[in-house]
Scaffold this active site. Structure first.
Site, short mmCIF file in Angstrom:
data_model
loop_
_atom_site.label_atom_id
_atom_site.label_comp_id
_atom_site.label_asym_id
_atom_site.label_seq_id
_atom_site.Cartn_x
_atom_site.Cartn_y
_atom_site.Cartn_z
N ARG A 1 -0.26 -8.81 13.52
CA ARG A 1 -0.89 -7.81 12.64
C ARG A 1 -1.72 -8.48 11.54
O ARG A 1 -2.74 -7.94 11.12
CB ARG A 1 0.20 -6.90 12.03
CG ARG A 1 0.67 -5.86 13.07
CD ARG A 1 2.02 -5.30 12.74
NE ARG A 1 2.07 -4.65 11.47
CZ ARG A 1 3.16 -4.65 10.69
NH1 ARG A 1 4.25 -5.29 11.05
NH2 ARG A 1 3.13 -4.02 9.55
N ARG B 1 -9.50 1.18 8.78
CA ARG B 1 -8.94 -0.13 9.09
C ARG B 1 -9.93 -1.02 9.80
O ARG B 1 -9.60 -2.11 10.21
CB ARG B 1 -7.72 0.07 9.95
CG ARG B 1 -6.49 -0.55 9.27
CD ARG B 1 -5.39 -0.50 10.18
NE ARG B 1 -4.16 -1.08 9.88
CZ ARG B 1 -3.16 -0.50 9.26
NH1 ARG B 1 -3.30 0.67 8.68
NH2 ARG B 1 -2.02 -1.11 9.19
N ARG C 1 11.34 -1.15 10.75
CA ARG C 1 10.31 -0.76 11.70
C ARG C 1 10.26 -1.73 12.89
O ARG C 1 10.43 -2.93 12.71
CB ARG C 1 8.95 -0.74 10.99
CG ARG C 1 8.72 0.55 10.21
CD ARG C 1 7.50 0.52 9.35
NE ARG C 1 6.32 -0.09 9.94
CZ ARG C 1 5.13 -0.12 9.36
NH1 ARG C 1 4.98 0.43 8.15
NH2 ARG C 1 4.11 -0.69 9.94
N ARG D 1 11.38 -5.36 4.79
CA ARG D 1 11.05 -3.94 4.57
C ARG D 1 12.05 -3.02 5.28
O ARG D 1 12.40 -3.23 6.43
CB ARG D 1 9.63 -3.65 5.08
CG ARG D 1 9.31 -2.15 5.09
CD ARG D 1 7.84 -1.87 5.09
NE ARG D 1 7.13 -2.36 6.26
CZ ARG D 1 5.81 -2.30 6.40
NH1 ARG D 1 5.05 -1.83 5.42
NH2 ARG D 1 5.23 -2.75 7.49
N LYS E 1 0.84 -1.21 0.00
CA LYS E 1 0.00 0.00 0.00
C LYS E 1 0.87 1.26 0.00
O LYS E 1 0.67 2.17 -0.80
CB LYS E 1 -0.93 0.03 1.23
CG LYS E 1 -1.90 -1.14 1.30
CD LYS E 1 -2.84 -1.04 2.50
CE LYS E 1 -2.12 -1.05 3.82
NZ LYS E 1 -1.38 -2.30 4.12
P1 ADP Z 1 1.29 -1.54 7.43
O1 ADP Z 1 2.25 -0.82 6.52
O2 ADP Z 1 1.88 -2.76 8.02
O3 ADP Z 1 -0.03 -1.80 6.79
P2 ADP Z 1 0.82 0.96 8.84
O4 ADP Z 1 2.06 1.73 8.66
O5 ADP Z 1 -0.36 1.35 8.01
O6 ADP Z 1 1.09 -0.61 8.70
O7 ADP Z 1 0.36 1.02 10.37
C1 ADP Z 1 1.27 0.75 11.43
C2 ADP Z 1 0.49 0.74 12.73
O8 ADP Z 1 -0.12 2.03 12.96
C3 ADP Z 1 -0.68 -0.24 12.81
O9 ADP Z 1 -0.26 -1.57 13.17
C4 ADP Z 1 -1.55 0.40 13.88
O10 ADP Z 1 -1.02 0.18 15.18
C5 ADP Z 1 -1.39 1.89 13.57
N1 ADP Z 1 -2.42 2.34 12.62
C6 ADP Z 1 -2.24 2.79 11.35
N2 ADP Z 1 -3.41 3.12 10.79
C7 ADP Z 1 -4.37 2.88 11.71
C8 ADP Z 1 -5.78 3.00 11.73
N3 ADP Z 1 -6.48 3.45 10.66
N4 ADP Z 1 -6.44 2.66 12.87
C9 ADP Z 1 -5.79 2.23 13.95
N5 ADP Z 1 -4.46 2.06 14.00
C10 ADP Z 1 -3.75 2.39 12.90
P1 ADP Z 2 2.15 -1.88 3.19
O1 ADP Z 2 2.12 -0.38 3.20
O2 ADP Z 2 0.94 -2.48 2.52
O3 ADP Z 2 2.39 -2.47 4.54
P2 ADP Z 2 4.72 -1.58 1.83
O4 ADP Z 2 4.41 -0.70 0.67
O5 ADP Z 2 5.42 -0.99 2.99
O6 ADP Z 2 3.37 -2.35 2.30
O7 ADP Z 2 5.57 -2.81 1.26
C1 ADP Z 2 6.07 -3.84 2.12
C2 ADP Z 2 7.45 -4.29 1.59
O8 ADP Z 2 7.27 -4.96 0.34
C3 ADP Z 2 8.44 -3.16 1.35
O9 ADP Z 2 9.72 -3.61 1.69
C4 ADP Z 2 8.35 -2.92 -0.17
O10 ADP Z 2 9.59 -2.46 -0.71
C5 ADP Z 2 8.03 -4.33 -0.67
N1 ADP Z 2 7.20 -4.33 -1.88
C6 ADP Z 2 6.13 -3.55 -2.16
N2 ADP Z 2 5.60 -3.86 -3.36
C7 ADP Z 2 6.35 -4.88 -3.85
C8 ADP Z 2 6.32 -5.66 -5.06
N3 ADP Z 2 5.39 -5.45 -6.01
N4 ADP Z 2 7.25 -6.61 -5.20
C9 ADP Z 2 8.16 -6.84 -4.25
N5 ADP Z 2 8.24 -6.13 -3.10
C10 ADP Z 2 7.36 -5.18 -2.90
#
Ligand code: ADP
Ligand code: ADP
Length: 216
Positions: free
Chosen positions: A170, A88, A159, A127, A13
């Site tokens: 998660r 979420r 992270r 990541r 995302k």
């Molecule tokens: P990911 O990249 O793994 O999808 P995010 O960066 O979006 O994770 O979120 C990291 C953490 O921030 C989540 O595990 C949660 O604790 C918090 N968080 C982010 N967005 C929300 C939301 N919309 N509602 C509640 N907690 C959130």
């Molecule tokens: P989210 O926000 O959904 O948690 P991220 O965008 O942070 O996901 O991506 C998670 C990890 O996967 C990062 O290390 C990113 O560089 C990698 N990644 C994202 N898209 C791809 C893809 N199409 N192929 C391989 N790795 C990817």
């Protein structure tokens, strides 16, 4: 365009949000990024959010919703935005709908990034994020041999919540609380699924094709 990205942690995302928002010239609003900025800035919001984030739980809705309401009220979000990581759960989606109605607007489309669990775990485990510009990298897929950001020269970090046990939790939280959003938005008639496997640029291209009917 008013757009939401949904998908499990690690679906890509944040990565896709960078490119899609820039292609569409709309602000990318990532609740995870806003929380992390507050944690590193040592604000009250950051102190509160940190304990939930470290466990891999959702930050309470009232805190998250107030933060999003403030952000969506800013000038740059009036003509469109891309939300990454919000809503979420279904209560957040319902409040977002009401909030946008107050602004006289609604969501155009919700893109679901579809990828299997095995790939998600591989992506999260490798990541890395730039501490300076926030750009997201992957140790294997981007062949990162050093911890320096190729975009800005900043230092990359892993992270705290990308540890195996927290990743597993998660994913459970996603299945229980976030996955129901898929049927919520399907019912609203605005859900479009995108295959999020394969190279980043191909996923961006698929996403942009899904969005083209909605572009101004
Ligand atoms: P990911 O990249 O793994 O999808 P995010 O960066 O979006 O994770 O979120 C990291 C953490 O921030 C989540 O595990 C949660 O604790 C918090 N968080 C982010 N967005 C929300 C939301 N919309 N509602 C509640 N907690 C959130
Ligand atoms: P989210 O926000 O959904 O948690 P991220 O965008 O942070 O996901 O991506 C998670 C990890 O996967 C990062 O290390 C990113 O560089 C990698 N990644 C994202 N898209 C791809 C893809 N199409 N192929 C391989 N790795 C990817």
């Amino acid at each position: 365009m008013r757009l939401v990205l949904v998908g499990p942690p690690g679906a890509g995302k944040g990565t896709q949000a960078q490119f899609i928002a820039s292609n569409l010239s709309i602000p990318k609003i990532s609740t995870g990024d806003i929380f992390r900025a507050n944690v590193s800035g040592g604000t009250e919001l950051g102190k509160l959010a940190k304990e939930y984030m470290d466990r891999g739980d959702l930050v309470p809705d009232e805190v998250t919703i107030a933060m999003v309401r403030d952000r969506l009220s800013e000038n740059d979000a009036q003509d469109g935005f891309l939300l990454d990581g919000f809503p979420r759960n279904v209560p957040q989606a319902e409040i977002l709908k009401k909030m946008l109605e107050e602004f006289g607007a609604g969501l155009d489309i919700v893109l679901e990034l579809v990828v299997d669990d095995e790939e998600v775990v591989r992506r999260l485990a490798g990541r890395r994020t730039c501490s300076q510009c926030g750009r997201i990298w992957h140790v294997d897929f981007d062949d990162k041999k050093d911890d320096i950001c190729d975009a800005c020269g900043g230092r990359l970090y892993q992270r705290d919540d990308d540890q195996e046990e927290t990743i597993r939790h998660r994913l459970e939280v996603y299945q229980e609380q976030t996955a129901p959003l898929v049927s919520f938005y399907a019912h609203e008639g605005i859900l479009v699924g995108v295959d999020a496997t394969g190279p980043v640029e191909e996923v961006t291209q698929r996403a942009m094709e899904s969005l083209s009917p909605f572009a101004d």
